[in-house]
Design an enzyme around this catalytic site. Structure first.
Site, PDB file in Angstrom:
ATOM      1  N   GLY A  42       0.820  -1.208   0.000  1.00  0.00           N
ATOM      2  CA  GLY A  42       0.000   0.000   0.000  1.00  0.00           C
ATOM      3  C   GLY A  42       0.849   1.251   0.000  1.00  0.00           C
ATOM      4  O   GLY A  42       0.754   2.085   0.908  1.00  0.00           O
ATOM      5  N   PRO A  43       1.717   1.431  -1.027  1.00  0.00           N
ATOM      6  CA  PRO A  43       2.589   2.615  -1.047  1.00  0.00           C
ATOM      7  C   PRO A  43       1.848   3.869  -1.518  1.00  0.00           C
ATOM      8  O   PRO A  43       2.073   4.357  -2.618  1.00  0.00           O
ATOM      9  CB  PRO A  43       3.705   2.201  -2.007  1.00  0.00           C
ATOM     10  CG  PRO A  43       3.058   1.231  -2.943  1.00  0.00           C
ATOM     11  CD  PRO A  43       1.969   0.530  -2.168  1.00  0.00           C
ATOM     12  N   GLY A  44       0.946   4.358  -0.663  1.00  0.00           N
ATOM     13  CA  GLY A  44       0.264   5.629  -0.925  1.00  0.00           C
ATOM     14  C   GLY A  44       1.094   6.747  -0.311  1.00  0.00           C
ATOM     15  O   GLY A  44       2.326   6.738  -0.405  1.00  0.00           O
ATOM     16  N   ALA A  45       0.414   7.709   0.354  1.00  0.00           N
ATOM     17  CA  ALA A  45       1.120   8.874   0.895  1.00  0.00           C
ATOM     18  C   ALA A  45       2.216   8.445   1.877  1.00  0.00           C
ATOM     19  O   ALA A  45       3.374   8.864   1.757  1.00  0.00           O
ATOM     20  CB  ALA A  45       0.119   9.802   1.579  1.00  0.00           C
ATOM     21  N   GLY A  56       3.325   5.085   2.732  1.00  0.00           N
ATOM     22  CA  GLY A  56       4.207   4.022   2.246  1.00  0.00           C
ATOM     23  C   GLY A  56       5.092   4.498   1.109  1.00  0.00           C
ATOM     24  O   GLY A  56       6.270   4.114   1.020  1.00  0.00           O
ATOM     25  N   ALA A  99       1.532  13.924   4.645  1.00  0.00           N
ATOM     26  CA  ALA A  99       1.822  13.653   3.225  1.00  0.00           C
ATOM     27  C   ALA A  99       0.506  13.460   2.485  1.00  0.00           C
ATOM     28  O   ALA A  99      -0.493  13.040   3.068  1.00  0.00           O
ATOM     29  CB  ALA A  99       2.687  12.400   3.095  1.00  0.00           C
ATOM     30  N   LYS A 108      -2.077  10.165  20.011  1.00  0.00           N
ATOM     31  CA  LYS A 108      -2.332  10.473  18.593  1.00  0.00           C
ATOM     32  C   LYS A 108      -3.828  10.344  18.306  1.00  0.00           C
ATOM     33  O   LYS A 108      -4.391  11.147  17.562  1.00  0.00           O
ATOM     34  CB  LYS A 108      -1.509   9.508  17.714  1.00  0.00           C
ATOM     35  CG  LYS A 108      -1.720   9.670  16.212  1.00  0.00           C
ATOM     36  CD  LYS A 108      -0.804  10.728  15.616  1.00  0.00           C
ATOM     37  CE  LYS A 108      -1.160  11.135  14.200  1.00  0.00           C
ATOM     38  NZ  LYS A 108      -0.836  10.170  13.171  1.00  0.00           N
ATOM     39  N   GLU A 159     -11.583   6.663   7.199  1.00  0.00           N
ATOM     40  CA  GLU A 159     -10.991   5.735   8.176  1.00  0.00           C
ATOM     41  C   GLU A 159     -11.577   6.002   9.570  1.00  0.00           C
ATOM     42  O   GLU A 159     -10.837   6.040  10.560  1.00  0.00           O
ATOM     43  CB  GLU A 159      -9.475   5.964   8.183  1.00  0.00           C
ATOM     44  CG  GLU A 159      -8.630   4.772   8.539  1.00  0.00           C
ATOM     45  CD  GLU A 159      -7.147   5.111   8.531  1.00  0.00           C
ATOM     46  OE1 GLU A 159      -6.774   6.273   8.766  1.00  0.00           O
ATOM     47  OE2 GLU A 159      -6.361   4.190   8.284  1.00  0.00           O
TER      48      GLU A 159
HETATM   49  N1  LIG Z   1      -1.197  10.741   4.911  1.00  0.00           N
HETATM   50  C1  LIG Z   1      -0.906  11.220   6.100  1.00  0.00           C
HETATM   51  O1  LIG Z   1      -0.561  12.408   6.220  1.00  0.00           O
HETATM   52  C2  LIG Z   1      -0.939  10.329   7.321  1.00  0.00           C
HETATM   53  C3  LIG Z   1      -0.348  10.818   8.507  1.00  0.00           C
HETATM   54  C4  LIG Z   1      -0.312   9.987   9.617  1.00  0.00           C
HETATM   55  C5  LIG Z   1      -0.887   8.732   9.575  1.00  0.00           C
HETATM   56  N2  LIG Z   1      -1.469   8.293   8.407  1.00  0.00           N
HETATM   57  C6  LIG Z   1      -2.034   6.933   8.422  1.00  0.00           C
HETATM   58  O2  LIG Z   1      -1.233   6.102   7.592  1.00  0.00           O
HETATM   59  C7  LIG Z   1      -2.043   5.069   6.986  1.00  0.00           C
HETATM   60  C8  LIG Z   1      -1.892   5.153   5.468  1.00  0.00           C
HETATM   61  O3  LIG Z   1      -2.450   6.394   5.064  1.00  0.00           O
HETATM   62  P1  LIG Z   1      -2.123   7.069   3.651  1.00  0.00           P
HETATM   63  O4  LIG Z   1      -2.461   8.511   3.806  1.00  0.00           O
HETATM   64  O5  LIG Z   1      -0.775   6.707   3.192  1.00  0.00           O
HETATM   65  O6  LIG Z   1      -3.211   6.373   2.721  1.00  0.00           O
HETATM   66  P2  LIG Z   1      -3.268   6.375   1.108  1.00  0.00           P
HETATM   67  O7  LIG Z   1      -2.494   7.513   0.551  1.00  0.00           O
HETATM   68  O8  LIG Z   1      -4.702   6.211   0.758  1.00  0.00           O
HETATM   69  O9  LIG Z   1      -2.466   5.042   0.746  1.00  0.00           O
HETATM   70  C9  LIG Z   1      -2.972   3.779   0.976  1.00  0.00           C
HETATM   71  C10 LIG Z   1      -2.509   2.920  -0.162  1.00  0.00           C
HETATM   72  O10 LIG Z   1      -2.911   1.576   0.078  1.00  0.00           O
HETATM   73  C11 LIG Z   1      -3.202   1.025  -1.169  1.00  0.00           C
HETATM   74  N3  LIG Z   1      -3.947  -0.231  -1.024  1.00  0.00           N
HETATM   75  C12 LIG Z   1      -5.178  -0.441  -0.516  1.00  0.00           C
HETATM   76  N4  LIG Z   1      -5.495  -1.741  -0.576  1.00  0.00           N
HETATM   77  C13 LIG Z   1      -4.439  -2.380  -1.138  1.00  0.00           C
HETATM   78  C14 LIG Z   1      -4.163  -3.710  -1.492  1.00  0.00           C
HETATM   79  N5  LIG Z   1      -5.050  -4.692  -1.267  1.00  0.00           N
HETATM   80  N6  LIG Z   1      -2.986  -4.001  -2.077  1.00  0.00           N
HETATM   81  C15 LIG Z   1      -2.061  -3.033  -2.344  1.00  0.00           C
HETATM   82  N7  LIG Z   1      -2.268  -1.732  -2.022  1.00  0.00           N
HETATM   83  C16 LIG Z   1      -3.444  -1.410  -1.436  1.00  0.00           C
HETATM   84  C17 LIG Z   1      -3.960   2.108  -1.883  1.00  0.00           C
HETATM   85  O11 LIG Z   1      -3.998   1.830  -3.262  1.00  0.00           O
HETATM   86  P3  LIG Z   1      -4.875   2.646  -4.347  1.00  0.00           P
HETATM   87  O12 LIG Z   1      -3.861   3.502  -5.057  1.00  0.00           O
HETATM   88  O13 LIG Z   1      -5.475   1.590  -5.222  1.00  0.00           O
HETATM   89  O14 LIG Z   1      -5.887   3.436  -3.577  1.00  0.00           O
HETATM   90  C18 LIG Z   1      -3.103   3.311  -1.527  1.00  0.00           C
HETATM   91  O15 LIG Z   1      -2.032   3.464  -2.424  1.00  0.00           O
HETATM   92  C19 LIG Z   1      -3.472   5.344   7.469  1.00  0.00           C
HETATM   93  O16 LIG Z   1      -3.745   4.557   8.606  1.00  0.00           O
HETATM   94  C20 LIG Z   1      -3.439   6.827   7.853  1.00  0.00           C
HETATM   95  O17 LIG Z   1      -4.398   7.175   8.824  1.00  0.00           O
HETATM   96  C21 LIG Z   1      -1.507   9.062   7.287  1.00  0.00           C
END
Ligand SMILES: NC(=O)c1ccc[n+]([C@@H]2O[C@H](COP(=O)([O-])OP(=O)(O)OC[C@H]3O[C@@H](n4cnc5c(N)ncnc54)[C@H](OP(=O)(O)O)[C@@H]3O)[C@@H](O)[C@H]2O)c1
Length: 296
Positions: free
Chosen positions: A8-11, A13, A126, A177, A258
């Site tokens: 899950g390399p979104g924001a 990862g 991110a 948090k 979430e």
């Molecule tokens: N972003 C922030 O600023 C932040 C800060 C602190 C904590 N967090 C926490 O960190 C965690 C991740 O958040 P995020 O912001 O990085 O989320 P995000 O950007 O939505 O990234 C999640 C990734 O997971 C992928 N995914 C979902 N199901 C999958 C599967 N079965 N196989 C492979 N990839 C899959 C998604 O793919 P798709 O491209 O298909 O959607 C997306 O790329 C969450 O718990 C969030 O609350 C985030």
């Protein structure tokens, strides 16, 4: 060289992956749902990290199991992440769950033995503009339990410049948090950015939600002080008025929110201890009713 698979390399990862890749010392594999060919992460100093790690698009084993799997999907995508864990893991693979909330272990203990499962608190602003295109907006903080697995994870991050450390009171770190995140449901319900906290009635409502978290967290054994609620509200009042939390951003973009891992976790823990959490419960019920596909 350590081998690392990031599910899950979104924001979050994607940011971690790009920093690890830049060290040139790790074999990085991205496990994606929506395919992309390369990673670009804009850094707070205006520079950009570019990376071309191996990309897998469906759960299948690597030639040898990775030393680390990092799970960075949203909490509600745990089942999809578990399919990757099953396909990739070897007997010595360690699994770090890098997500919000307090239920990291509960979500993944059906899939990973406890001695290889590491919960991680991440504070890393991110955003993802498109698959593989990410903007890191500020400094990155990681906290892990003070055990061998936690220390091993810190070695993995060595050289990235992330603020990563162990905590002797990791439970309190996670709940602190969550206390910060819980009132963000109000912004998502109202579709109003951070500045809405300057309305005294909204500030009171948010303070009440945080005090529910504090009561539940203490019952769970975390050390949270009641003054935390006032401090969080004060910091929010001073923050830029146009800030948008992720629940709010996800609702605006029509993505799943979430909320269960945040306000839902507060309600569940409250029930276990007989502590009422009506404000968090109302936020949970209303936002769940507003999830995409649930609207009438
Ligand atoms: N972003 C922030 O600023 C932040 C800060 C602190 C904590 N967090 C926490 O960190 C965690 C991740 O958040 P995020 O912001 O990085 O989320 P995000 O950007 O939505 O990234 C999640 C990734 O997971 C992928 N995914 C979902 N199901 C999958 C599967 N079965 N196989 C492979 N990839 C899959 C998604 O793919 P798709 O491209 O298909 O959607 C997306 O790329 C969450 O718990 C969030 O609350 C985030």
């Amino acid at each position: 060289m350590s081998s690392v698979a990031i599910i899950g390399p979104g924001a979050i990862g994607g940011t971690i992956a790009a920093h690890l890749y830049a060290l040139g010392a790790h074999d990085v594999t991205l496990c994606v749902r929506t395919p992309f060919e390369s990673l670009e992460v804009g850094l707070p100093d205006g520079t950009t990290l570019r990376a071309t790690p191996r990309v897998l698009t469906s759960p299948s084993p690597l030639p040898s199991p990775p030393e680390w799997i990092l799970v960075t999907t949203k909490a509600y995508d745990a089942d999809g992440a578990a399919a990757w864990i099953r396909a990739l893991s070897g007997p010595n693979t360690r699994v770090a769950i890098i997500q919000n909330g307090v239920e990291h272990i509960e979500r993944f203990k059906p899939h990973v033995t406890l001695e290889r499962l590491l919960p991680v608190m991440v504070d890393l602003p991110a955003e993802r503009d498109a698959p593989g295109r990410i903007r890191q907006r500020g400094r990155s903080v990681f906290r892990v339990p003070a055990n061998d697995l936690g220390r091993n994870f810190l070695q993995l991050l060595e050289g990235t410049g992330f603020d990563a450390a162990t905590s002797d009171d990791f439970l309190s770190v996670l709940w602190r948090k969550l206390a910060l995140n819980a009132p963000g449901a109000v912004n998502a319900l109202l579709l109003q950015p951070t500045g809405i906290v300057r309305d005294p009635a909204i500030a009171d409502l948010m303070r009440g939600m945080i005090l529910e978290v504090v009561a539940v967290a203490r019952a769970e054994g975390a050390q949270l002080e009641e003054s935390l609620a006032d401090r969080i509200i004060e910091n929010q009042r001073k923050a830029p008025a146009d800030g948008m939390n992720s629940l709010h951003a996800d609702r605006l973009a029509g993505r799943t929110m979430e909320v269960d891992a945040r306000n839902g976790a507060v309600v569940r823990a409250g029930r276990r201890h007989g502590i009422p959490t009506p404000l968090n419960e109302m936020a949970l019920v209303l936002l769940e009713a507003l999830q995409p596909g649930r609207r009438s």
